[in-house]
Design an enzyme around this catalytic site. Structure first.
Site, PDB file in Angstrom:
ATOM      1  N   CYS A   1      -2.414   8.778   3.033  1.00  0.00           N
ATOM      2  CA  CYS A   1      -2.100   8.520   1.623  1.00  0.00           C
ATOM      3  C   CYS A   1      -3.332   8.686   0.736  1.00  0.00           C
ATOM      4  O   CYS A   1      -3.220   8.656  -0.480  1.00  0.00           O
ATOM      5  CB  CYS A   1      -1.464   7.154   1.452  1.00  0.00           C
ATOM      6  SG  CYS A   1      -2.375   5.885   2.299  1.00  0.00           S
TER       7      CYS A   1
ATOM      8  N   GLU B   1       0.887  -1.169   0.000  1.00  0.00           N
ATOM      9  CA  GLU B   1       0.000   0.000   0.000  1.00  0.00           C
ATOM     10  C   GLU B   1       0.919   1.211   0.000  1.00  0.00           C
ATOM     11  O   GLU B   1       1.508   1.540   1.035  1.00  0.00           O
ATOM     12  CB  GLU B   1      -0.882   0.016   1.260  1.00  0.00           C
ATOM     13  CG  GLU B   1      -1.855  -1.135   1.363  1.00  0.00           C
ATOM     14  CD  GLU B   1      -3.006  -1.051   0.373  1.00  0.00           C
ATOM     15  OE1 GLU B   1      -3.124  -0.033  -0.320  1.00  0.00           O
ATOM     16  OE2 GLU B   1      -3.762  -2.035   0.295  1.00  0.00           O
TER      17      GLU B   1
END
Ligand code: ADP
Length: 482
Positions: free
Chosen positions: A289, A255
């Site tokens: 993010c 990720e």
């Protein structure tokens, strides 16, 4: 001073093979809001990691032999203990990481929801029986745990990023060696304290704390007893880990970074878009993010949106995370602050206008005011890189095709958002955006039920949802003649 209902939850040792281990060296964990020492934490390097891997390897077959229900019951007990200790865990999280306490409480609940979800999923890891290709043949597909899982996690969600990894790992019968970020190890060790209380067997869950990320990461990636690495962090480090995993063709879930566009079309509900933008942009002071990183607004509503966003910003209270009314806490570090300031000065030197904010706050060394920038253009750093801070850059656009092209013009592909009330536009734009996650008329996309993950250089694999367990399982194709 951190006051906990249960002070034994503040654990500075590492949890290796079911034993709490001290090391001769320690490293400091400090509160980014005031620079005060929170704790001195055991500093292990590759030897500690190796010991944990050996313990996880030794424990794996037994753990996999538990029935799915037995594993699920233990995970559910762990989930319940986490919720019983939610307040203390939130206090620890805010002390070491700085986010507002209300967000920290939310993160603990969000993390726990993955443990519950995957406890439930453990009992639905069904195989398949497929019609054979010859009269005497039967084809079966078994799903088996992949083995020992190594995990490397960042500081911005120090509980949830571990929970999203450890829960599917343990549910599927894998064992786990976690290396938390050196800035936030205490949110990881407290999870292990409660895992032990929940009865997770020795060696199944290991947390190794240490300051040398590169050395510890290399051991996790190169040790052949580890079957899989799961990582959340930057694309730069993700690429290093991938190279280190190449030696034994280790499986990887990644990720990585994002550069999320947030698009407001002129048919959108502007108030709803402002609300979504605030949530997406300023959660965790912009340090996620999936934060909106580039805000594209169609020309007919640009001025109205810019003014409303700048006004809404003045309501965001900056302060120490431990205060209940705080909406914006400190940035994590001087490096984080320097990047924010660099992006801002680069943008203003090239013609961007500050509508509100634009400077450090007087609350302390690492605090930065929520900032809105207008007239941002493609040649500015803020357009190309993830800022990871509370700056909202605004871009004006004219047409749908133009904004799709600009939104996709990045090597990243994690989250994106857009606001429109035109149904055919919603479909068309959803399909055209090259992202793993699309928020339509919402700025909040994280959920246990949905498959979180990115495309392009934002990663590999999915976390959460019914798909989240797949990365922790191997398929075994059995061809049987009867
Ligand atoms: P961020 O900018 O979010 O800190 P990083 O990718 O730098 O993203 O860090 C994410 C995690 O990876 C942290 O726990 C960090 O300590 C760790 N890390 C940093 N460099 C390395 C490396 N070379 N090998 C393994 N882990 C690393």
């Amino acid at each position: 001073m951190l006051k906990l209902n249960d002070p034994t939850l503040l654990e500075t040792r590492s949890f290796i093979g079911g034993v709490w281990e001290n090391s001769k060296n320690t490293f400091d964990v400090v509160n980014p809001a005031d620079g005060n020492l929170v704790a001195k934490v055991a500093d292990f390097g590759k030897t500690g990691v190796r010991k944990a891997i050996d313990a996880a390897y030794a424990a794996q077959k037994d753990w996999a032999a538990y029935t799915a229900k037995e594993r699920a019951d233990i995970l559910l007990k762990w989930h319940d203990l986490i919720l019983e200790n939610q307040e203390d865990m939130a206090q620890i999280l805010t002390a070491e990481m700085g986010k507002p306490i209300t967000e920290a409480r939310g993160e603990i609940g969000y993390g726990a929801s993955f443990i519950r979800w995957f406890a439930e999923e453990a009992r639905r890891i069904d195989g398949d029986i497929i019609p054979g290709h010859q009269r005497d043949k039967r084809i079966l597909v078994l799903k088996q745990p992949i083995g020992v899982v190594g995990s490397i996690t960042p500081w911005n969600f120090p509980n949830a990023m571990i929970a999203r990894k450890v829960a599917p790992a343990l549910a599927s019968g894998c064992t786990f060696v976690g290396r938390p970020a050196e800035l936030t190890p205490l949110s990881a060790t407290v999870m292990a304290v409660l895992a032990e209380r929940a009865g997770i067997p020795k060696g199944v869950l290991n947390i190794v704390t240490g300051s040398d990320a590169a050395e510890m990461g290399k051991e996790l990636c190169e040790n052949t007893k580890v079957q899989k690495i799961t990582f959340t962090g930057s694309t730069r480090v993700g690429s290093i880990l991938m190279q280190q995993c190449a030696g034994d063709i280790k499986k990887l879930s990644l990720e990585l970074g994002g550069n999320a566009p947030f698009i407001v079309f002129d048919d959108a509900d502007i108030d709803k878009a402002i609300e979504g933008c605030l949530i997406s942009k300023f959660r965790n002071a912009g340090q996620t993010c999936v934060c909106a990183n580039r805000i594209y607004v169609q020309s007919a509503v640009y001025d109205k949106f810019a003014k409303k966003l700048a006004d809404a910003m003045s309501d965001l209270k900056i302060g120490h995370g431990s205060e209940d009314t705080t909406k914006i806490g400190p940035l994590i570090s001087k490096t984080g602050l320097a990047k924010v300031e660099d992006h801002l000065s680069d943008a203003t030197s090239k013609g961007a206008k500050v509508l509100t904010g634009g400077k450090r706050s007087d609350k302390g060394e690492l605090f930065f005011e929520p900032t809105v920038l207008a007239d941002v253009t493609n040649d500015m750093k803020i357009t190309r890189e993830e800022t990871f801070g509370p700056i909202a850059p605004l871009y004006k656009f004219e047409t749908e095709d133009e904004v799709i092209e600009r939104a996709n013009d990045t090597e990243f592909g994690l989250a994106c958002y857009f606001y429109s009330n035109d149904l055919s536009r919603v479909w068309k734009v959803t399909e055209a955006l090259e992202y793993g996650i699309v928020g339509v008329n919402t700025g909040l996309i994280s959920s246990t039920e949905g498959p979180f993950g990115g495309v392009k250089q934002s990663g590999l694999g999915r976390e959460g949802s019914k798909y989240g367990i797949d990365d922790f399982l191997e398929l075994k194709y059995v061809c049987m003649s009867v």
